[in-house]
Design a protein around this motif. Structure first.
Motif, short mmCIF file in Angstrom:
data_model
loop_
_atom_site.label_atom_id
_atom_site.label_comp_id
_atom_site.label_asym_id
_atom_site.label_seq_id
_atom_site.Cartn_x
_atom_site.Cartn_y
_atom_site.Cartn_z
N ALA A 1 0.82 -1.22 0.00
CA ALA A 1 0.00 0.00 0.00
C ALA A 1 0.86 1.27 0.00
CB ALA A 1 -0.95 -0.01 1.20
N ILE A 2 1.91 1.30 0.80
CA ILE A 2 2.74 2.51 0.89
C ILE A 2 3.51 2.76 -0.40
CG2 ILE A 2 4.70 3.54 2.12
CD1 ILE A 2 3.59 2.27 4.66
N PRO A 3 4.18 1.76 -1.01
CA PRO A 3 4.86 2.04 -2.28
C PRO A 3 3.90 2.49 -3.39
CG PRO A 3 5.67 0.00 -1.37
CD PRO A 3 4.52 0.42 -0.53
N VAL A 4 2.70 1.92 -3.42
CA VAL A 4 1.73 2.34 -4.43
C VAL A 4 1.30 3.78 -4.18
CG1 VAL A 4 -0.62 1.92 -5.30
CG2 VAL A 4 0.94 0.01 -4.97
N ALA A 5 1.10 4.15 -2.92
CA ALA A 5 0.72 5.53 -2.60
C ALA A 5 1.84 6.50 -3.01
CB ALA A 5 0.43 5.66 -1.11
N PHE A 6 3.08 6.14 -2.71
CA PHE A 6 4.19 6.99 -3.14
C PHE A 6 4.25 7.11 -4.65
CE2 PHE A 6 5.66 8.31 0.70
CZ PHE A 6 6.25 7.38 1.52
#
Length: 157
Positions: A55-60
């Motif tokens: 989730a965090i890499p996709v948000a970035f």
């Protein structure tokens, strides 16, 4: 302590019941994908771990895309394509690594669950055997003097 555990168990059951009664959850569980994940818990666990850690890499990446789109609107159209391509390749590499990591974590969790459940079952089984032996031991202690007396009577004759 027992009452606290019962209260905690009641709260946990109410949370689980509220999740199971949600119409979106019921619709998903009845879908073909929900049925497949219900039949394959390791795949479901792997998917859950993968979604959680990615989730965090996709948000970035999405923030990165928005910022490069703003730069493109300013006039760097060619640079946007190159940067998004490089960013997409980097995201692909990160997601592949996270996929492998989620499979490893799921494997460790599954093995840990199997070992822990086996140990708990063994502990309860050995605990039951100890209680049976204690019961038989007290019976043997009561009958041992009789055996000893009969053995002494045989020697005296």
């Amino acid at each position: 302590m027992s009452e606290e555990l019962q209260e905690l168990q009641k709260q946990w059951h109410s949370v689980v019941d509220s999740i199971h009664s949600n119409s979106n959850v019921v619709a998903f569980v009845n879908s073909p994908l929900g049925q497949y994940l219900d039949d394959h818990p390791f795949v479901a666990l792997s998917l859950l771990v993968f979604i959680s850690v990615s989730a965090i890499p996709v948000a970035f990446f999405l923030i990165f895309v928005v910022l490069t789109a703003i730069m493109a609107c300013i006039g760097v159209i060619v640079m946007e394509g190159v940067v998004i391509t490089v960013g997409g390749i980097a995201l692909l590499c990160v997601l592949c690594g996270l996929g492998a990591l989620s499979l490893g974590v799921s494997g460790v969790l599954s093995v840990g669950y199997a070992v822990l459940s086996t140990l708990v079952n063994y502990w309860y089984a050995s605990r039951g055997q100890t209680r049976k032996q204690e019961g038989c031991g007290s019976l043997l202690q009561k009958t041992t003097p009789v055996v000893a007396l009969s053995a002494n009577n045989g020697k005296n004759k």
